[in-house]
Design a protein around this motif. Structure first.
Motif, PDB file in Angstrom:
ATOM      1  N   GLY A  50      43.979  83.406  73.756  1.00  0.00           N
ATOM      2  CA  GLY A  50      44.878  82.539  73.005  1.00  0.00           C
ATOM      3  C   GLY A  50      45.669  83.296  71.959  1.00  0.00           C
ATOM      4  N   ASP A  51      45.002  84.195  71.237  1.00  0.00           N
ATOM      5  CA  ASP A  51      45.684  84.976  70.206  1.00  0.00           C
ATOM      6  C   ASP A  51      46.764  85.870  70.812  1.00  0.00           C
ATOM      7  N   SER A  52      46.440  86.518  71.920  1.00  0.00           N
ATOM      8  CA  SER A  52      47.377  87.452  72.542  1.00  0.00           C
ATOM      9  C   SER A  52      48.567  86.738  73.171  1.00  0.00           C
ATOM     10  N   LEU A  53      48.306  85.593  73.789  1.00  0.00           N
ATOM     11  CA  LEU A  53      49.368  84.853  74.467  1.00  0.00           C
ATOM     12  C   LEU A  53      50.074  83.864  73.552  1.00  0.00           C
ATOM     13  N   VAL A  59      44.878  75.284  75.008  1.00  0.00           N
ATOM     14  CA  VAL A  59      45.842  75.628  76.054  1.00  0.00           C
ATOM     15  C   VAL A  59      45.315  76.775  76.913  1.00  0.00           C
ATOM     16  N   ALA A  60      44.703  77.766  76.267  1.00  0.00           N
ATOM     17  CA  ALA A  60      44.105  78.872  77.031  1.00  0.00           C
ATOM     18  C   ALA A  60      43.036  78.353  77.980  1.00  0.00           C
ATOM     19  N   GLY A  61      42.291  77.327  77.545  1.00  0.00           N
ATOM     20  CA  GLY A  61      41.251  76.750  78.389  1.00  0.00           C
ATOM     21  C   GLY A  61      41.793  76.108  79.649  1.00  0.00           C
ATOM     22  N   LEU A  62      43.077  75.722  79.617  1.00  0.00           N
ATOM     23  CA  LEU A  62      43.675  75.129  80.812  1.00  0.00           C
ATOM     24  C   LEU A  62      43.750  76.125  81.960  1.00  0.00           C
ATOM     25  N   THR A  63      43.669  77.418  81.653  1.00  0.00           N
ATOM     26  CA  THR A  63      43.684  78.400  82.736  1.00  0.00           C
ATOM     27  C   THR A  63      42.464  78.266  83.633  1.00  0.00           C
ATOM     28  N   ALA A 103      44.922  90.896  88.669  1.00  0.00           N
ATOM     29  CA  ALA A 103      45.761  91.956  88.112  1.00  0.00           C
ATOM     30  C   ALA A 103      46.933  91.360  87.326  1.00  0.00           C
ATOM     31  N   ALA A 104      47.527  90.303  87.852  1.00  0.00           N
ATOM     32  CA  ALA A 104      48.630  89.642  87.145  1.00  0.00           C
ATOM     33  C   ALA A 104      48.146  89.027  85.836  1.00  0.00           C
ATOM     34  N   ALA A 105      46.931  88.474  85.841  1.00  0.00           N
ATOM     35  CA  ALA A 105      46.373  87.920  84.608  1.00  0.00           C
ATOM     36  C   ALA A 105      46.172  89.017  83.566  1.00  0.00           C
ATOM     37  N   ALA A 106      45.745  90.192  84.018  1.00  0.00           N
ATOM     38  CA  ALA A 106      45.547  91.312  83.097  1.00  0.00           C
ATOM     39  C   ALA A 106      46.863  91.766  82.478  1.00  0.00           C
ATOM     40  N   TRP A 107      47.958  91.647  83.223  1.00  0.00           N
ATOM     41  CA  TRP A 107      49.271  92.087  82.750  1.00  0.00           C
ATOM     42  C   TRP A 107      50.027  91.004  81.993  1.00  0.00           C
ATOM     43  N   GLY A 112      53.085  81.532  80.818  1.00  0.00           N
ATOM     44  CA  GLY A 112      53.668  81.179  82.106  1.00  0.00           C
ATOM     45  C   GLY A 112      53.178  82.086  83.227  1.00  0.00           C
ATOM     46  N   VAL A 113      53.204  83.386  82.990  1.00  0.00           N
ATOM     47  CA  VAL A 113      52.711  84.327  83.988  1.00  0.00           C
ATOM     48  C   VAL A 113      51.210  84.153  84.186  1.00  0.00           C
ATOM     49  N   MET A 114      50.487  83.880  83.090  1.00  0.00           N
ATOM     50  CA  MET A 114      49.043  83.674  83.211  1.00  0.00           C
ATOM     51  C   MET A 114      48.736  82.472  84.094  1.00  0.00           C
ATOM     52  N   VAL A 115      49.475  81.385  83.932  1.00  0.00           N
ATOM     53  CA  VAL A 115      49.264  80.202  84.769  1.00  0.00           C
ATOM     54  C   VAL A 115      49.523  80.538  86.233  1.00  0.00           C
ATOM     55  N   GLY A 116      50.609  81.270  86.509  1.00  0.00           N
ATOM     56  CA  GLY A 116      50.885  81.671  87.883  1.00  0.00           C
ATOM     57  C   GLY A 116      49.782  82.544  88.459  1.00  0.00           C
ATOM     58  N   ALA A 117      49.258  83.443  87.628  1.00  0.00           N
ATOM     59  CA  ALA A 117      48.163  84.309  88.074  1.00  0.00           C
ATOM     60  C   ALA A 117      46.923  83.500  88.406  1.00  0.00           C
TER      61      ALA A 117
END
Length: 401
Positions: A50-53, A59-63, A103-107, A112-117
């Motif tokens: 959450g802090d990084s994004l 919201v982070a928990g929604l992942t 890998a996409a989650a790590a990047w 938005g990108v995290m949700v796609g990952a």
């Protein structure tokens, strides 16, 4: 060499050594460990994520929720899409999707990108679980199917004991992105193991989406899915909030809660194998016992859990019971539709993951609206509903699998 037979109506598999057969089962177990670890990884990383994004922990928990919901929806769809592809090839493709997602989650530079990952992780997880669940019966002799199925599903239990804590520890040492990158690397290890250790596994038959949905018309499959819905929803309604319940009832601190959860997890691994052996003989009897044990332990925790010793015993018994849910319900489903194992498994995975999301949602509503200990009563009530459903509904004949 040992000739391996499948269940009635399935062609004989080519001869291969027992060691080769069991190494394939181990590869599938490593796969289930990896997909479940990948799904649950955000649990221990929400705050730094959450802090990084630049989003809240909620919201982070929604992942986590997104991954479960995608798996629930995609698993019944992927089996028809897989068509007549060799299952070794299909599993490898799904693990590649999982690796890309991690890998996409790590990047991910933003949410938005995290949700796609996490959508990719959900697709990989849902498809892999649906296919892998029914493959043990194709790899080992009939007398060993129960043990092999338990081993495949041990990956689920071990992920809760080792996978998620290991990811959390890696996140603390090297950052949360390193934890996702490690999961991507593990997926590549699984890819190699599947490619090397699994034999060719031609599709048994093409399955249409309509064919998958029609399986719900079978009373045995339908009963099994309702048992899954009740017991898994009840478990996650209670277990999602077990930390604040233990803090409130037992006065346990963070260190002691970690110990209690470890006790629960180790007992869950044992329960997976104990229940797997029982379910191979009688899925109905095993699930009645498991659900009853859950109802009693979850219901007693807020009543007599004031003592840390008693709370520890209840957590161990709860883990022993719930640890057998995956393998027992999967055994029920496979025995109910031996001619359509993948289609039935895809429904199972969909209902299972949907129940996880529903349980966490209902538990949150009850905790906010009534009180934190009330989630235990909700979990116990749903476990009782599972007992009644398993005991009274149509079930596969004992020893079918």
């Amino acid at each position: 060499m040992t000739q391996v037979e499948e269940s009635a109506g399935t062609p004989l598999m080519p001869e291969r050594s027992a060691a080769r057969a069991w190494s394939g089962v181990v590869a599938l177990a490593l796969g289930t460990f990896t997909v479940v670890t990948s799904e649950m990884l955000p649990v221990g990383l929400l705050t730094p994520m959450g802090d990084s994004l630049d989003v809240s922990e909620g919201v982070a928990g929604l992942t986590l929720t997104i991954t479960g919901l995608v798996a629930a929806v995609s698993s019944p769809l992927l089996i028809p899409v897989a068509g007549r592809f060799d299952r070794r090839v299909a599993l490898c493709a799904l693990v590649i999707v999982l690796a890309i997602g991690n890998a996409a989650a790590a990047w991910a530079p933003g949410i938005g990108v995290m949700v796609g990952a996490r959508v990719l992780v959900g697709i990989g997880m849902g498809g892999f679980w649906a296919m892998a669940a029914g493959l043990a019966v194709r790899l080992v002799p009939t007398k060993s199917v129960g043990t092999a199925t338990s081993l495949v599903f041990s990956g689920v239990a071990v992920a809760s004991v080792l996978g998620v804590p290991a990811g959390t520890y890696a996140g603390a040492l090297a950052g949360w992105r390193a934890a996702f990158l490690g999961a991507a690397g593990l997926a590549l290890v699984v890819l190699i193991a599947l490619a090397v250790l699994l034999p060719r596994l031609p599709a048994e038959q093409a399955v249409s989406l309509g064919g998958v949905m029609r399986l719900f018309g079978d009373a045995r499959v339908r009963t099994g899915l309702f048992v899954v819905a009740f017991v898994v929803t009840g478990h996650f309604a209670a277990y999602t909030y077990v930390r604040p319940v233990l803090e409130d009832v037992s006065g346990a601190g963070a260190g002691m809660i970690g110990t209690l959860l470890l006790v629960y997890g180790v007992a869950g691994v044992a329960g997976n194998f104990v229940s797997g052996a029982g379910a191979a003989r009688s899925p109905r009897r095993t699930l009645v016992v498991i659900s009853a044990v859950m109802a009693v332990t979850v219901g007693l925790l807020p009543v007599v859990g004031g003592s840390l010793l008693v709370a520890g015993v209840l957590m161990a018994v709860w883990g022993l019971g719930y640890g057998g849910v995956s393998v027992s319900t999967q055994t029920w489903i496979l025995a109910s539709a031996p001619e359509a194992r993948e289609g039935a498994s895809s429904l199972f995975v969909g209902v299972f993951n949907g129940a996880i999301a529903l349980g966490a949602l209902l538990g949150g509503l009850v905790a906010d609206g009534i009180g934190i200990t009330a989630v235990m009563w909700l979990g116990a009530a749903l476990a009782v509903a599972a007992v009644a459903t398993a005991a009274s509904g149509r079930a596969p004949a004992d020893g079918t699998l």
